[in-house]
Scaffold this active site. Structure first.
Site, PDB file in Angstrom:
ATOM      1  CG  ASP A 123      -0.150   0.096   2.380  1.00 58.32           C
ATOM      2  OD1 ASP A 123       0.851   0.076   2.648  1.00 58.32           O
ATOM      3  OD2 ASP A 123      -1.026   0.301   3.567  1.00 58.32           O
ATOM      4  CB  SER A 124       4.379   1.727   0.110  1.00 64.21           C
ATOM      5  OG  SER A 124       5.146   0.605  -0.253  1.00 64.21           O
TER       6      SER A 124
ATOM      7  CG  ASP B 233       0.543  -3.716   2.400  1.00 66.84           C
ATOM      8  OD1 ASP B 233       0.269  -4.510   3.233  1.00 66.84           O
ATOM      9  OD2 ASP B 233       1.721  -2.868   2.164  1.00 66.84           O
TER      10      ASP B 233
ATOM     11  CE  LYS C 259       3.020  -5.817   3.701  1.00 65.95           C
ATOM     12  NZ  LYS C 259       2.561  -4.332   4.996  1.00 65.95           N
TER      13      LYS C 259
ATOM     14  CD  GLU D 213       0.558  -1.481   7.997  1.00 62.59           C
ATOM     15  OE1 GLU D 213       0.464  -0.711   8.722  1.00 62.59           O
ATOM     16  OE2 GLU D 213       1.327  -1.262   6.814  1.00 62.59           O
TER      17      GLU D 213
ATOM     18  CD  GLU E 221       7.664   0.166   7.635  1.00 62.46           C
ATOM     19  OE1 GLU E 221       8.153   0.845   7.231  1.00 62.46           O
ATOM     20  OE2 GLU E 221       6.610  -0.679   7.441  1.00 62.46           O
TER      21      GLU E 221
END
Length: 255
Positions: free
Chosen positions: A43-44, A82, A112, A114, A180
């Site tokens: 999502d970056s 993501d 993925k 978070e 991270e």
């Protein structure tokens, strides 16, 4: 040989995982030609490609668009999608629907999420539904409005919290974890606390692998994170090449 969640999990203790974040067919082909194990459609994409100030504005529709583009490159690397802001904390049917879309319609081979121990039940249910899950602990960009961009694991209490988050996600059935911006000593403790690979970004060396954004490595990002170490300067060379082309067009147009 095509990488799978199972084959990558089995690499812990054998060799480091090499992972790159890419967002379209062009960058996916570059990453795959380099022989990476895993391509994360992160999502970056929001701040790297789409011009947003953070990952928060990225939606499932946006992720679907970019995941499908990467999947069309048919990489040998595992394609991981993501799950964007807030979706992992919705009621499970909504989360499952988003994950099914990214896998069934777009070609992702894993997702993925978070977050830490609060997401462990959802991770377990996704795994039970047949969707491989990659975890993400430490600095959580989706929580920038709550906690900002800060390193994790510096003090004893925070170190225990990050390690506990990792242990919970691993126990829920994740095949891999991203750590991270975790203090290196805490990241190594985290690595030893779980039986799945821990892939670092900005968390020092000595982990089970590393992940980086392809645009950062190639020197295409205007202001990369401090921990990113470009291996090329393509933006600089590209601007010079385009200026040369523009000059030729102007010169030839006057003839």
């Amino acid at each position: 040989m095509k990488a799978t969640a199972r084959s990558l999990r089995a690499l812990k203790g054998r060799r480091p995982l090499v992972c790159l974040t890419a967002y379209d067919a062009v960058t996916a082909r570059l990453a795959d030609a380099a022989g990476v194990d895993l391509i994360l459609v992160g999502d970056s994409v929001g701040n790297v490609v789409l011009g947003f100030p953070s990952t928060v504005p990225v939606t499932v529709d946006m992720m679907a668009h970019h995941v499908a583009a990467v999947a069309r490159a048919t990489p040998a690397a595992l394609v991981v999608a993501d799950i964007p802001f807030g979706v992992a904390h919705e009621p499970f049917p909504a989360l499952l629907k988003a994950c099914r879309r990214l896998v069934q319609e777009c070609g992702a081979e894993a997702v993925k999420v978070e977050g830490g121990r609060s997401l462990a039940p959802a991770v377990a249910r996704l795994v039970d539904a047949g969707i491989p899950v990659m975890g993400h602990v430490g600095l959580l960009p989706q929580r920038v409005h709550q906690s900002g961009y800060r390193r994790r694991g510096a003090g004893d209490e925070d170190r225990a919290a990050v390690v506990g988050d990792a242990a919970a996600i691993a126990a829920a059935g994740a095949f891999c974890l991203v750590a991270e911006c975790v203090e290196p000593a805490a990241a190594r403790e985290l690595r030893d606390a779980v039986d799945i690979p821990v892939v670092g970004i900005g968390s020092g060396r000595g982990l089970d692998g590393q992940i980086a954004v392809i645009h950062d490595l190639l020197g295409l990002t205007e202001s990369p994170p401090a921990f990113a170490r470009p291996v090329a300067r393509l933006a600089r060379g590209g601007v010079a090449a385009l200026r040369g082309w523009a000059a030729r067009v102007r010169k030839e147009g006057r003839r």
